[in-house]
Each structure stands twice: as structure tokens, then as C-alpha cells.
Scaffold this motif. Structure first.
Motif, short mmCIF file in Angstrom:
data_model
loop_
_atom_site.label_atom_id
_atom_site.label_comp_id
_atom_site.label_asym_id
_atom_site.label_seq_id
_atom_site.Cartn_x
_atom_site.Cartn_y
_atom_site.Cartn_z
N MET A 33 -25.33 -15.76 8.76
CA MET A 33 -24.20 -15.94 7.85
C MET A 33 -24.68 -16.06 6.40
SD MET A 33 -21.86 -18.49 10.21
CE MET A 33 -20.46 -18.54 9.11
N LYS A 34 -25.77 -16.76 6.22
CA LYS A 34 -26.33 -16.92 4.88
C LYS A 34 -26.77 -15.57 4.32
CE LYS A 34 -30.03 -19.22 2.29
NZ LYS A 34 -31.22 -20.11 2.37
N LYS A 35 -27.43 -14.78 5.17
CA LYS A 35 -27.95 -13.49 4.71
C LYS A 35 -26.81 -12.52 4.39
CE LYS A 35 -31.25 -9.82 5.71
NZ LYS A 35 -32.34 -9.33 6.61
N ASN A 53 -17.88 -15.09 8.77
CA ASN A 53 -17.70 -15.63 10.12
C ASN A 53 -18.70 -15.04 11.09
OD1 ASN A 53 -15.14 -17.22 9.71
ND2 ASN A 53 -14.38 -15.19 9.15
N LEU A 54 -18.97 -15.80 12.14
CA LEU A 54 -19.77 -15.29 13.23
C LEU A 54 -18.84 -14.51 14.14
CD1 LEU A 54 -22.76 -15.54 14.14
CD2 LEU A 54 -21.99 -17.24 15.79
N ALA A 64 -23.05 -11.90 11.97
CA ALA A 64 -22.23 -12.49 10.92
C ALA A 64 -21.54 -11.38 10.15
CB ALA A 64 -23.09 -13.32 9.97
N MET A 65 -20.28 -11.58 9.81
CA MET A 65 -19.53 -10.60 9.03
C MET A 65 -18.98 -11.28 7.78
SD MET A 65 -16.17 -8.29 9.95
CE MET A 65 -15.02 -9.68 9.95
N SER A 85 -31.74 -10.32 15.22
CA SER A 85 -32.80 -9.72 14.42
C SER A 85 -32.70 -10.07 12.94
CB SER A 85 -32.74 -8.19 14.56
OG SER A 85 -31.54 -7.68 13.99
N LEU A 86 -31.50 -10.50 12.50
CA LEU A 86 -31.21 -10.77 11.09
C LEU A 86 -31.28 -9.51 10.23
CD1 LEU A 86 -32.97 -14.22 10.44
CD2 LEU A 86 -30.59 -13.75 11.07
#
Length: 213
Positions: A33-35, A53-54, A64-65, A85-86
Motif C-alpha cells: 500500500m505504501k509503495k 486499498n488492499l 494494493a490499489m 513481490s511488491l
């Protein structure tokens, strides 16, 4: 649960070696979410972030969107970051032949949303009427279902008159993978209606190959 299997199949070493790990791999919700927020701010510095949001994107992937709105044009953009994977995932809208990243939601027409909401409300009313009928008959709906309890409420006019659907005598088909609950149900209907005949495999239904329309 996610299982990881390492296989050594070098014939010079003899029989294959299997290393089986049953611990599930945790996803990184906060980091994702942070990224996604950071990417949105970087790519659309003049935009306004509406939400982060997740979500379940490109089912069953988790990520995360972040939705960011261009203050000038009013156009909204979506940033997806995979929770495992981020890595950033390219946003791809649904088309007539491709499901898209946000396919579960892109493919729902406005009429479909309204109709589904009405059906949901109707279903909610039925559920409440059954709960009330059970309470009136002294049946605990949280306890195990017994034939005696079913008999107690089956003749209740509220329960009988509320149902407006159609019950089909469909033979059960087990899901072939843990995420194939939907495809298994769809295949049951295909077999029941003989459309298509033969019915598509659960894998084909899951991939949506030629079936989205």
C-alpha cells in the motif's frame, strides 16, 4: 496454504529429492500500500489520491490499489502493486476478449450492478424472514441443522412465499484447484444445460478463454 516443492532430478544423483515446505508465504500489505501510494504521487504529482486499498486483482492475486484523480481532466488512474513481490503491476482494462487486471469489476455492467443489488436486497429479506420464522418456532439457527428443525420451519408461509428463484437438480462436480470454486459451479451449469457441449474444463473457464461474453 502455499506449498513449495524443490525437486532435484539429476539422474547422476539417483532418485529425485523433494523438499516440501508447508508454511504459507505472508503477503506484505502495508509495504504494498505504501509503495502504490508513492508511485501514484510520483507519476501523478498534480493528482489527488482518492483511495488506497488492499484488493484481489486479476483473481486470485492480492495487491494494493491506489486510485488517483487528475485535478485538471478529472480522469482517474489506478496503480497496482503486488502484495507478495511488491512489483508494480501494469493496469490493463477489460476488453471483449481479455479479462483485464480488475476484471471481476470491469465486466459488471451498470444494469448488472443494479440488478444484483436488487437480488441481494431480496436475498437479505429472505434470510431475515427465515431467521424470524426459526426464532418463532424456537429453532436456534446457529446450532447444527437437523431434520426436526427443518420440519419445524418448512411449513412456515414466510419461508415458502419469499423464494422466487428456480431450484435445479444439478449433479455436483468437485473443484480441481483450491481457487476453482467458481469454475466448478459454472461447469455444473454447462453440463446441466448441455451448453457448451462438451462442457469446457475448469481451467478453461478459470482463464476465461472465449467465455467472457
Amino acid at each position: 496454504m502455499i506449498g513449495v516443492i524443490d525437486i532435484c532430478a539429476d539422474k547422476t544423483l539417483g532418485p529425485s529429492l523433494y523438499n516440501i515446505v508447508f508454511d504459507p508465504e505472508p503477503y506484505k500489505a502495508a509495504e504494498a500500500m505504501k509503495k502504490s501510494t508513492e508511485i501514484a504521487k510520483s507519476e501523478y504529482s498534480d493528482g489527488k489520491i482518492k483511495s488506497t486499498n488492499l484488493v484481489v486483482y486479476n483473481y486470485p492475486s492480492v495487491g494494493a490499489m491506489t486510485v488517483v484523480k487528475d485535478k485538471t481532466t478529472g480522469v482517474e488512474h489506478r496503480i497496482f502493486v503486488d502484495a507478495y513481490s511488491l512489483n508494480e503491476v501494469e493496469d490493463k482494462p477489460a476488453t471483449e476478449t481479455e479479462p483485464g487486471i480488475w476484471s471481476l469489476y470491469d465486466k459488471i455492467l451498470t444494469y448488472g450492478k443494479e440488478n444484483n443489488l436488487k437480488e441481494w436486497q431480496k436475498s437479505d429479506e429472505i434470510t431475515k424472514s427465515i431467521e424470524q420464522a426459526a426464532a418463532n418456532k424456537g429453532v436456534n439457527i446457529n446450532a447444527a441443522v437437523t431434520e426436526e428443525n427443518i420440519t419445524k420451519i418448512s411449513d412456515d408461509v414466510v419461508v415458502r412465499s419469499s423464494f422466487t428463484g428456480k431450484i435445479l437438480d444439478i449433479n455436483g462436480i468437485g473443484q480441481e484447484r483450491d481457487v476453482f470454486c467458481g469454475p466448478a459451479c459454472i461447469r455444473m451449469l454447462c453440463v446441466y444445460y448441455h451448453n457448451p457441449d462438451p462442457a469446457s474444463s475448469q481451467e478453461t473457464i478459470y482463464m476465461g478463454e472465449g467465455l467472457w461474453t
